[in-house]
Write a protein that holds these residues in place. Structure first.
Motif, PDB file in Angstrom:
ATOM      1  N   UNK A  78     -13.183  -9.301  11.862  1.00 19.18           N
ATOM      2  CA  UNK A  78     -14.049  -8.791  10.776  1.00 19.18           C
ATOM      3  C   UNK A  78     -13.725  -7.282  10.806  1.00 19.18           C
ATOM      4  N   UNK A  79     -14.086  -6.619  11.572  1.00 19.96           N
ATOM      5  CA  UNK A  79     -13.821  -4.949  11.543  1.00 19.96           C
ATOM      6  C   UNK A  79     -12.515  -4.673  10.954  1.00 19.96           C
ATOM      7  N   UNK A  80     -11.350  -5.294  11.567  1.00 23.25           N
ATOM      8  CA  UNK A  80     -10.201  -5.092  10.913  1.00 23.25           C
ATOM      9  C   UNK A  80      -9.972  -5.363   9.525  1.00 23.25           C
ATOM     10  N   UNK A  81     -10.480  -6.563   9.123  1.00 26.59           N
ATOM     11  CA  UNK A  81     -10.400  -6.763   7.897  1.00 26.59           C
ATOM     12  C   UNK A  81     -11.016  -5.788   6.896  1.00 26.59           C
ATOM     13  N   UNK A  82     -12.318  -5.557   7.443  1.00 27.13           N
ATOM     14  CA  UNK A  82     -13.137  -4.483   6.340  1.00 27.13           C
ATOM     15  C   UNK A  82     -12.281  -3.249   6.619  1.00 27.13           C
ATOM     16  N   UNK A  83     -11.574  -2.623   7.515  1.00 23.12           N
ATOM     17  CA  UNK A  83     -10.898  -1.511   7.798  1.00 23.12           C
ATOM     18  C   UNK A  83      -9.578  -1.659   6.660  1.00 23.12           C
ATOM     19  N   UNK A  84      -9.132  -2.668   6.691  1.00 21.39           N
ATOM     20  CA  UNK A  84      -7.717  -2.822   5.849  1.00 21.39           C
ATOM     21  C   UNK A  84      -8.307  -2.781   4.183  1.00 21.39           C
ATOM     22  N   UNK A  85      -9.300  -3.726   4.029  1.00 23.34           N
ATOM     23  CA  UNK A  85      -9.976  -3.669   2.726  1.00 23.34           C
ATOM     24  C   UNK A  85     -10.361  -2.139   2.250  1.00 23.34           C
ATOM     25  N   UNK A  86     -11.079  -1.431   2.979  1.00 18.96           N
ATOM     26  CA  UNK A  86     -11.312  -0.039   2.566  1.00 18.96           C
ATOM     27  C   UNK A  86     -10.124   0.622   2.646  1.00 18.96           C
ATOM     28  N   UNK A  87      -9.241   0.496   3.459  1.00 21.28           N
ATOM     29  CA  UNK A  87      -7.880   1.286   3.121  1.00 21.28           C
ATOM     30  C   UNK A  87      -7.315   0.978   1.848  1.00 21.28           C
ATOM     31  N   UNK A  88      -7.239  -0.302   1.576  1.00 19.40           N
ATOM     32  CA  UNK A  88      -6.873  -0.847   0.172  1.00 19.40           C
ATOM     33  C   UNK A  88      -7.640  -0.058  -1.000  1.00 19.40           C
ATOM     34  N   UNK A  89      -8.866   0.115  -0.792  1.00 18.90           N
ATOM     35  CA  UNK A  89      -9.715   0.813  -1.885  1.00 18.90           C
ATOM     36  C   UNK A  89      -9.457   2.224  -1.984  1.00 18.90           C
ATOM     37  N   UNK A  90      -9.013   2.831  -1.005  1.00 12.13           N
ATOM     38  CA  UNK A  90      -8.635   4.259  -0.986  1.00 12.13           C
ATOM     39  C   UNK A  90      -7.300   4.474  -1.784  1.00 12.13           C
ATOM     40  N   UNK A 105       7.268  -2.176  -6.481  1.00 11.55           N
ATOM     41  CA  UNK A 105       7.315  -3.258  -7.525  1.00 11.55           C
ATOM     42  C   UNK A 105       6.608  -4.583  -7.399  1.00 11.55           C
ATOM     43  N   UNK A 106       6.354  -4.816  -6.144  1.00  7.48           N
ATOM     44  CA  UNK A 106       5.619  -6.184  -5.894  1.00  7.48           C
ATOM     45  C   UNK A 106       4.156  -5.978  -5.433  1.00  7.48           C
ATOM     46  N   UNK A 107       3.215  -6.533  -6.073  1.00 12.66           N
ATOM     47  CA  UNK A 107       1.521  -6.402  -5.474  1.00 12.66           C
ATOM     48  C   UNK A 107       1.583  -7.145  -4.245  1.00 12.66           C
ATOM     49  N   UNK A 108       2.312  -8.081  -4.095  1.00 15.56           N
ATOM     50  CA  UNK A 108       2.383  -8.782  -2.962  1.00 15.56           C
ATOM     51  C   UNK A 108       2.777  -7.980  -1.630  1.00 15.56           C
ATOM     52  N   UNK A 109       3.912  -7.244  -1.789  1.00 14.55           N
ATOM     53  CA  UNK A 109       4.365  -6.162  -0.694  1.00 14.55           C
ATOM     54  C   UNK A 109       3.391  -5.122  -0.720  1.00 14.55           C
ATOM     55  N   UNK A 110       2.892  -4.787  -1.842  1.00 15.15           N
ATOM     56  CA  UNK A 110       1.877  -3.687  -1.664  1.00 15.15           C
ATOM     57  C   UNK A 110       0.614  -4.042  -0.615  1.00 15.15           C
ATOM     58  N   UNK A 111      -0.064  -5.094  -0.964  1.00 19.88           N
ATOM     59  CA  UNK A 111      -0.997  -5.682  -0.127  1.00 19.88           C
ATOM     60  C   UNK A 111      -0.660  -5.993   1.180  1.00 19.88           C
ATOM     61  N   UNK A 112       0.446  -6.908   1.566  1.00 21.37           N
ATOM     62  CA  UNK A 112       0.789  -6.868   3.084  1.00 21.37           C
ATOM     63  C   UNK A 112       1.326  -5.771   3.729  1.00 21.37           C
ATOM     64  N   UNK A 113       1.825  -4.748   2.790  1.00 24.07           N
ATOM     65  CA  UNK A 113       2.064  -3.452   3.588  1.00 24.07           C
ATOM     66  C   UNK A 113       0.957  -2.577   3.958  1.00 24.07           C
ATOM     67  N   UNK A 114      -0.179  -2.517   3.090  1.00 26.18           N
ATOM     68  CA  UNK A 114      -1.162  -1.866   3.582  1.00 26.18           C
ATOM     69  C   UNK A 114      -2.049  -2.484   4.518  1.00 26.18           C
ATOM     70  N   UNK A 115      -2.091  -3.880   4.606  1.00 24.19           N
ATOM     71  CA  UNK A 115      -2.520  -4.677   5.952  1.00 24.19           C
ATOM     72  C   UNK A 115      -1.645  -4.361   7.080  1.00 24.19           C
ATOM     73  N   UNK A 116      -0.447  -4.239   7.101  1.00 28.29           N
ATOM     74  CA  UNK A 116       0.350  -3.900   8.285  1.00 28.29           C
ATOM     75  C   UNK A 116      -0.066  -2.394   8.615  1.00 28.29           C
ATOM     76  N   UNK A 117       0.180  -1.620   7.806  1.00 24.44           N
ATOM     77  CA  UNK A 117      -0.352  -0.124   8.151  1.00 24.44           C
ATOM     78  C   UNK A 117      -1.691   0.128   8.782  1.00 24.44           C
ATOM     79  N   UNK A 118      -2.736  -0.699   8.066  1.00 32.60           N
ATOM     80  CA  UNK A 118      -3.903  -0.889   8.635  1.00 32.60           C
ATOM     81  C   UNK A 118      -4.013  -1.339  10.267  1.00 32.60           C
ATOM     82  N   UNK A 119      -3.100  -2.561  10.662  1.00 32.84           N
ATOM     83  CA  UNK A 119      -3.031  -2.646  11.815  1.00 32.84           C
ATOM     84  C   UNK A 119      -2.569  -1.822  12.699  1.00 32.84           C
ATOM     85  N   UNK A 120      -1.554  -1.022  12.384  1.00 30.97           N
ATOM     86  CA  UNK A 120      -1.047  -0.004  13.199  1.00 30.97           C
ATOM     87  C   UNK A 120      -1.889   1.233  13.174  1.00 30.97           C
TER      88      UNK A 120
END
Length: 658
Positions: A273-285, A397-412
């Motif tokens: 839950x904490x990681x998901x919130x972190x990733x979503x907040x990073x997406x918002x930024x 160019x891909x919103x899917x790649x952007x979403x997954x990429x931000x999530x991967x960055x959030x993990x790291x």
């Protein structure tokens, strides 16, 4: 204006209702498939997995059959024929794949992966507690609300009660059915985000990876399965450049879906839950940064604006919609989270947390370095490498790649923060995020394979057999990875066969451990106390006894899984003090003055003239992070009519008489 808003609201209701209805139907199909499969597996006397290759062979056969159903579903979708047949095949195929991949290797045992050992011991204890009662309660301590989220265990308890199984026995079927159901929900969710044929393929890939690397922790595995599509959904909710709002109900369906995922995360597993919130907040930024950049371009071009065109909004005007969606998702998540967190928060308001919470005090080697699966020489490594390449190439160019990429960055980033936190004497348990990282990169790898095959097809002037060749390679790769899943889980499966279950039996038919005496201990406790199990507190170091029978414990197995409100260290010190007393009278007085409800019974091991308990203490930052030590009670402390002593196998049961 109100008419327009009403239209968007109606569209949102239709979208959400349709998705939820389809998800519910898919879940029912998956539960039926998994239930039938598990019952069928249990009707045959299979050899133990760790001493025969029979169940491994049958697992491979079942995997091939279920993968064939998924291939048939993809073919029907691409041919645009019988859409509901395709959906049904995909649901049956993916739920059947999950069921046979775990259910067949475990067919000859009543225990789930890892048996009732290590961390699975406290998880089984939690399920046993919530099977005994639907009331939210700490798994171990009699007077405390739960600290660990109860969502998965509460539903599991209701499943056990409905089927008439004990909690420990219900663990395996509930875990497997839960994974099967979540897998088909992932198919449905992906189908709302991408092409249906791609949705089936991506969901199958992520299901296989989750089964291999996330299934031992059954209560967090549903979040692992849904993490990738949830991140795509969240990005769609937060970043909506120049898209007609009327076409998508203004993105509020995605906002609702994001909130639901975060809320379920809070109900199941705090770390994720904490990681998901972190990733979503990073997406918002990131979304806010991109929106401000686009606004800057618009401002620079404003001098060319024709009369009558709307003015460029201010900075707050472009950031506020993103913040509003983030807040709305948080509100939805918060409401769901309170369903399991409210009792603990209420208790917390009445006092302070003792300095004994050590849940984050664990740093194995894997948590001291960044996970880089894309450089492993394995099928998963190749898939993750392909996914990494696709993310880099398509992030612009891909919103899917952007979403997954931000999530991967959030993990790291979380991993780096966790390593940094070691300087402050704690961690963020980043090593437990590896299954999520694998699934995110595998998802990207699936997209990379599909788009890469299409690019090669075009470069080679569209040869007629190229699509077939790509499909064959994909299927062979899927089978190759799938049949290795039992190998990846060999230790976990073997433990399920070598542990002694609640019936006092080992599935590999070898002599059982001391657990086989638990039934006699339980019978003696019931007879001598005259109380129901959940009305007695037992002090024992053999805490697997509490995983099978719903007695409360005076002390937990380790401080890392103990409720922080329980004051683990002080309880251990009190136990040590009791052992140093000189007479039965002193012990009776000490029990009467205990700051916590005193034990109604002690379950000891024997050693010469002493009764012993093996307790533990936190020794972080050492690895291992737990030190075991023995506390010895002289037998003379219980030489009194107020203590009733019963010898049962290697145990000594001491019941405190009123």
């Amino acid at each position: 204006m109100s008419e327009k808003a009403g239209g968007r609201g109606a569209m949102l209701v239709r979208q959400a209702g349709g998705a939820l209805g389809e998800g519910a139907l898919a879940a029912i199909v998956a539960a039926v498939v998994a239930g039938i499969g598990l019952v069928a597996f249990s009707t045959v006397q299979w050899p133990a997995f760790n001493s025969s290759n029979v169940t491994r062979a049958l697992t491979t056969v079942g995997q091939v059959v279920t993968l064939a159903l998924l291939v048939a579903a993809i073919v029907l979708v691409r041919m645009e024929k019988w859409p509901w047949v395709a959906k049904l095949l995909s649901w049956v195929g993916i739920s059947g794949f999950a069921t046979v991949t775990l259910g067949m290797p475990l067919a000859a045992t009543k225990l789930y992966l890892f048996g009732i050992s290590v961390d699975q011991e406290f998880r089984t204890q939690y399920l046993t507690r919530l099977t005994d009662s639907a009331a939210l309660h700490d798994m171990n301590y009699v007077d405390l609300p739960p600290f660990y989220p109860a969502g998965w265990f509460w539903v599991g308890g209701r499943f056990a009660s409905l089927t008439g199984m004990a909690g420990w026995e219900a663990f395996k079927p509930f875990a497997i059915i839960g994974l099967a159901v979540t897998a088909v929900i992932a198919v449905v969710l992906w189908s709302k985000l991408i092409r249906p044929d791609w949705a089936i393929a991506v969901a199958a890939a992520t299901t296989a990876v989750t089964l291999a690397y996330g299934s031992p922790e059954a209560y967090s595995a549903p979040l692992v399965l849904l993490f990738a599509p949830a991140m795509v959904l969240a990005w769609g909710a937060l970043y909506r450049p120049a898209e007609p709002a009327a076409a998508t109900a203004g993105g509020w369906g995605a906002v609702l879906g994001t909130g639901l995922f975060l809320g379920v995360g809070a109900m199941l597993y705090t770390l994720y839950f904490g990681v998901a919130v972190f990733a979503v907040c990073l997406m918002a930024l990131v979304a806010a940064g991109l929106a401000l950049r686009e606004r800057g371009k618009a401002v620079r071009a404003q001098r060319h604006r024709a009369d009558g065109e709307p003015a460029v909004p201010g900075r707050w005007g472009v950031v506020w919609p993103i913040l509003l969606r983030l807040i709305a998702s948080g509100v939805v998540a918060g409401v769901l989270a309170l369903t399991v967190w409210f009792p603990f928060l209420l208790k917390l308001l009445g006092g302070t947390i003792p300095k004994s919470g050590t849940a984050f005090h664990y740093l194995p080697e894997g948590g001291s370095q960044l996970p880089l699966p894309m450089f492993d020489f394995s099928p998963l490594g190749v898939f993750c490498l392909l996914g990494t390449v696709w993310l880099v190439l398509r992030v612009g160019s891909s919103r899917r790649a952007q979403a997954l990429g931000i999530a991967v960055v959030a993990i790291y980033l979380w991993c780096l923060l966790s390593m940094t936190a070691t300087a402050a004497g704690t961690t963020l348990l980043s090593f437990r995020l590896e299954p999520i990282l694998y699934v995110l990169l595998a998802t990207a790898g699936a997209f990379g394979f599909v788009e890469g095959a299409r690019a090669v097809y075009q470069v080679l002037n569209e040869p007629a057999r190229m699509p077939l060749a790509a499909g064959v390679i994909a299927v062979i790769g899927a089978v190759a990875f799938a049949q290795q899943i039992p190998h990846v889980l060999t230790n976990e499966i073997t433990t399920a066969y070598t542990d002694t279950d609640g019936n006092g039996e080992r599935a590999d038919k070898r002599p059982p451990s001391a657990v086989s005496h638990y039934r006699d201990v339980d019978a003696a406790l019931l007879a001598q106390t005259g109380r129901a199990r959940d009305q007695s507190v037992v002090l024992t170091a053999d805490t697997s006894f509490l995983s099978i029978y719903p007695y409360y414990g005076f002390q937990a197995l380790t401080s890392h899984y103990a409720n922080p409100l329980a004051d683990f260290a002080a309880r251990s010190a009190e136990i040590k003090r009791w052992s140093e007393l000189k007479s039965p009278r002193e012990l009776r007085d000490a029990l009467a003055k205990s700051p916590w409800r005193a034990p109604d019974a002690f379950l000891f091991r024997r050693s010469g003239d002493d009764y012993t308990l093996r307790l533990s203490e936190d020794v972080y930052p050492n690895d291992p992070n737990v030190k075991r030590y023995t506390v010895a009670f002289p037998k003379s402390l219980f030489a009194d009519s107020h203590f009733r002593i019963t010898e049962i196998g290697p145990f000594t049961l001491v019941v405190v008489q009123p």
